[in-house]
Design an enzyme around this catalytic site. Structure first.
Site, PDB file in Angstrom:
ATOM      1  N   LYS A  53       0.811  -1.341  -0.027  1.00 13.11           N
ATOM      2  CA  LYS A  53      -0.034   0.065  -0.025  1.00 13.11           C
ATOM      3  C   LYS A  53       0.869   1.102   0.024  1.00 13.11           C
ATOM      4  O   LYS A  53       0.577   2.001  -0.644  1.00 13.11           O
ATOM      5  CB  LYS A  53      -0.908  -0.161   1.412  1.00 13.11           C
ATOM      6  N   GLU A  86      10.418  -4.843   4.582  1.00 12.53           N
ATOM      7  CA  GLU A  86      10.779  -5.951   4.094  1.00 12.53           C
ATOM      8  C   GLU A  86      10.326  -6.079   2.662  1.00 12.53           C
ATOM      9  O   GLU A  86      11.173  -6.829   1.686  1.00 12.53           O
ATOM     10  CB  GLU A  86       9.777  -6.874   4.841  1.00 12.53           C
ATOM     11  N   GLY A 139      -4.851  -2.729   5.520  1.00 16.16           N
ATOM     12  CA  GLY A 139      -4.134  -3.567   5.005  1.00 16.16           C
ATOM     13  C   GLY A 139      -4.697  -4.939   5.144  1.00 16.16           C
ATOM     14  O   GLY A 139      -4.987  -5.879   4.268  1.00 16.16           O
ATOM     15  N   ARG A 140      -5.247  -5.277   6.433  1.00 17.07           N
ATOM     16  CA  ARG A 140      -5.846  -6.596   6.596  1.00 17.07           C
ATOM     17  C   ARG A 140      -7.119  -6.902   6.303  1.00 17.07           C
ATOM     18  O   ARG A 140      -7.838  -7.837   6.553  1.00 17.07           O
ATOM     19  CB  ARG A 140      -5.896  -6.800   8.074  1.00 17.07           C
ATOM     20  N   GLU A 157      -4.508  -7.722  15.410  1.00 16.14           N
ATOM     21  CA  GLU A 157      -4.075  -6.335  15.089  1.00 16.14           C
ATOM     22  C   GLU A 157      -5.217  -5.339  14.986  1.00 16.14           C
ATOM     23  O   GLU A 157      -5.039  -4.422  15.211  1.00 16.14           O
ATOM     24  CB  GLU A 157      -3.511  -6.601  13.422  1.00 16.14           C
ATOM     25  N   HIS A 191      -3.284 -34.017  17.287  1.00 13.15           N
ATOM     26  CA  HIS A 191      -1.961 -34.853  17.476  1.00 13.15           C
ATOM     27  C   HIS A 191      -1.027 -33.958  17.891  1.00 13.15           C
ATOM     28  O   HIS A 191       0.342 -34.374  18.160  1.00 13.15           O
ATOM     29  CB  HIS A 191      -1.465 -35.689  16.520  1.00 13.15           C
ATOM     30  N   LYS A 203       9.374  -0.929  14.616  1.00 16.11           N
ATOM     31  CA  LYS A 203       9.916  -0.435  13.105  1.00 16.11           C
ATOM     32  C   LYS A 203      10.911   0.604  13.396  1.00 16.11           C
ATOM     33  O   LYS A 203      11.894   0.733  12.948  1.00 16.11           O
ATOM     34  CB  LYS A 203       8.801  -0.006  12.583  1.00 16.11           C
TER      35      LYS A 203
END
Ligand code: G6Q
Length: 551
Positions: A219, A225, A279-280, A365, A396, A516
């Site tokens: 965005k 990253e 974003g999410r 978030e 398991h 950050k």
């Protein structure tokens, strides 16, 4: 939820939850009904499962195994009303700036609204922009899928690498796996997010640069990253095909045209979205470009239709049968009233293996907040720790703790009646496991029952299951693009409901900023650009220890 006008809300300030009469009534109710016992509740009410089952947008929710008495949900719905959940939902759909700490509208629902709808932000009908971008995505996806879009050396694209992180990665990566039965066999997608070069190296392993297309999703187009990964991917491509190849092998999804251009991507190969898409909440925007390329525009539109069906269900259904409201209020009850600290999301569907990770971001978030709109610390637990694993693998691994551990963890089971694969009894066995697990969590096994099985006395406590471990059971007929969209929207809106009740802003994420910004200085330290100690002794020691070149 009934229709209401945005005027019903005075943004941003809401009353404090602790001042609400219905909240006090819920807390008093909890005191009265302790201890909660599901065996007794089911025995006392033969119609409990039917009363606690609701359906909408191809999904059915059975919440009868929640730790509630027959009157509990009515009190919770009264709380939802007092908190103006329907009015707030209507305000969100209409473009109100519910994300008030960032001054933004919250309009992911516009991404899947009917094309004829008119939704206005700052005097502009955003639906025109949405439709325009969808049209461009369709054109581009068709070109890649048909081979009309070719690489710099004239070869067809066979591999798509999505580079993004957080909201620009988790949704597309989850959807690519979920929609495998619909993906083109001619194309494969890979996803790179971590700044750890191993992630990019593994994604590039075996790829032919001539047949590889990178979709850089960011965005902001400034995320550390993503920019590092995109830069390295660009260098990989240029070293094989030369600088001129970049324009045929890189496209961008972003709101930042200047940065996209500076990276060397032609803005005509950029797909936009807007600051009113968090974003999410963005996998149904152009961030879903890799999804559309993989499954084709028609399936992508079915995905959007599924989202929209749940939006409409949430908007129009009475609270009593409104799945996002019911799920949202169940979450409020478990986290804030019963104080249960976690939520296990257990999809009994291998194609949804990435869904728990996707939900971790969506829920944690959004609602991992500790101050309300007034800036006051809240006095109740908000978002639980969300985790999960596809069934039956989790059985398991960590179910032992869920059954007999000291922490009670509420569970969401997710199931489908049918499977996309034709493999014999697999689905039947899978679903039998899900149903039986929900039964075991709810009703357990008493020590008398264990004794009656002839178990030696010293083993009785070890083989006793306490039960009363609450769960919801969500199921649909089949996993399809449409039911996937509806499922995601269900969690989006139940998250919204909880944020409204708690009085927090579900749409910002200031908590990701501090690390950050501190990293900027640590990077300098690791590069050896800071001399004397500028941090605490631990941070300084770690920088010295992990410096790339020994001092
Ligand atoms: C989500 C967050 C966050 C964001 C990533 C990537 O709601 O905002 O996860 O999606 O930080 O950001 P960019 O898309 O700007 O690279």
């Amino acid at each position: 939820m009934s229709r209401a006008t945005t005027d019903a809300c005075s943004l941003p300030l809401r009353s404090r939850l602790c001042d609400c009469a219905s909240w006090k009534a819920v807390l008093a109710h909890r005191q009265r009904i302790e201890p909660l016992d599901l065996r007794a509740a089911f025995a006392a009410e033969p119609g409990r499962a039917a009363r606690c089952t609701a359906t909408g947008a191809e999904w059915t929710l059975d919440w009868s195994k929640q730790l509630m008495q027959p009157t509990t949900m009515a009190l919770l719905l009264e709380l939802a009303r007092e908190r103006q959940v329907p009015e707030r939902f209507a305000a969100m759909l209409a473009g109100a700036r519910l994300n008030w700490t960032e001054g933004r509208s919250v309009l992911h629902t516009a991404l899947r609204a009917n094309s004829s709808a008119s939704i206005t932000v700052d005097g502009r009908n955003v639906m025109r922009d949405v439709q325009h971008t969808l049209h461009r995505m369709t054109h581009f996806s068709d070109a890649v899928r048909s081979g009309a879009w070719i690489g710099a050396t004239g070869k067809r694209i066979r591999n798509v690498v999505n580079i993004g992180i957080g909201g620009s990665d988790l949704g597309p990566a989850m959807a690519y796996q979920a929609l495998q039965p619909w993906r083109s066999p001619e194309l494969s997608c890979r996803f790179v997010s971590n700044v750890d070069g191993n992630d990019l190296s593994m994604a590039l392993d075996g790829l032919d640069p001539e047949q590889t297309l990178f979709i850089v999703c960011s965005k902001t187009f400034t995320t550390q990253e993503t920019m590092e990964n995109a830069g390295s991917a660009r260098a990989w491509l240029v070293s094989a095909l030369g600088e001129a190849a970049v324009s045929r092998h890189f496209v961008a999804v972003s709101t930042n045209e200047a940065k996209v251009r500076a990276f060397g991507i032609d803005p005509s190969h950029m797909f936009g979205f807007w600051d009113w898409v968090g974003g999410r909440y963005s996998m149904d925007s152009a961030i879903g470009l890799s999804t559309m390329v993989a499954v084709g525009p028609d399936r992508f539109l079915e995905l959007l239709a599924g989202f929209h069906a749940m939006d409409e269900h949430a908007r129009t259904s009475p609270l009593e049968s409104n799945l996002p409201v019911l799920m949202g209020m169940i979450g409020v009850w478990n986290a804030s009233v019963l104080g249960l600290p976690a939520l296990a999301v257990l999809p009994y569907e291998q194609l949804l293996a990435r869904f728990p990770a996707y939900l971790q971001q969506l829920l944690m978030e959004s609602n991992g907040k500790r101050v309300d709109d007034h800036g006051d610390a809240v006095a109740w637990q908000t978002c639980p720790v969300v985790f999960g694993e596809a069934g039956t693998n989790g059985q398991h691994a960590f179910y032992q703790m869920l059954h007999q551990g000291t922490t009670v963890v509420p569970i969401d089971f997710i199931c489908f009646r049918t499977a996309a694969h034709p493999l014999g009894r697999h689905r039947l066995l899978l679903n039998a496991n899900a149903i039986a697990q929900a039964q075991a969590f709810a009703f357990g096994q008493t020590s008398d029952e264990v004794r009656a099985q002839g178990t030696p006395e010293p083993l009785v406590p070890h083989r006793t299951f306490p039960g009363n471990r609450p769960s919801s059971f969500l199921w649909s007929d089949a996993l399809t693009p449409s039911t996937l969209g509806a499922l995601i929207a269900l969690y989006e809106h139940s998250t919204f409901v909880q944020g409204i009740v708690w009085g927090i802003n579900s749409f910002d994420q200031w908590g990701v900023e501090l690390g950050k910004s501190l990293a900027v200085d640590v990077i300098k330290g690791l590069e050896g650009r800071t001399g004397s100690a500028t941090h605490d002794s631990s941070t300084d020691a770690l920088i010295r220890a992990l410096r790339a070149t020994a001092p």
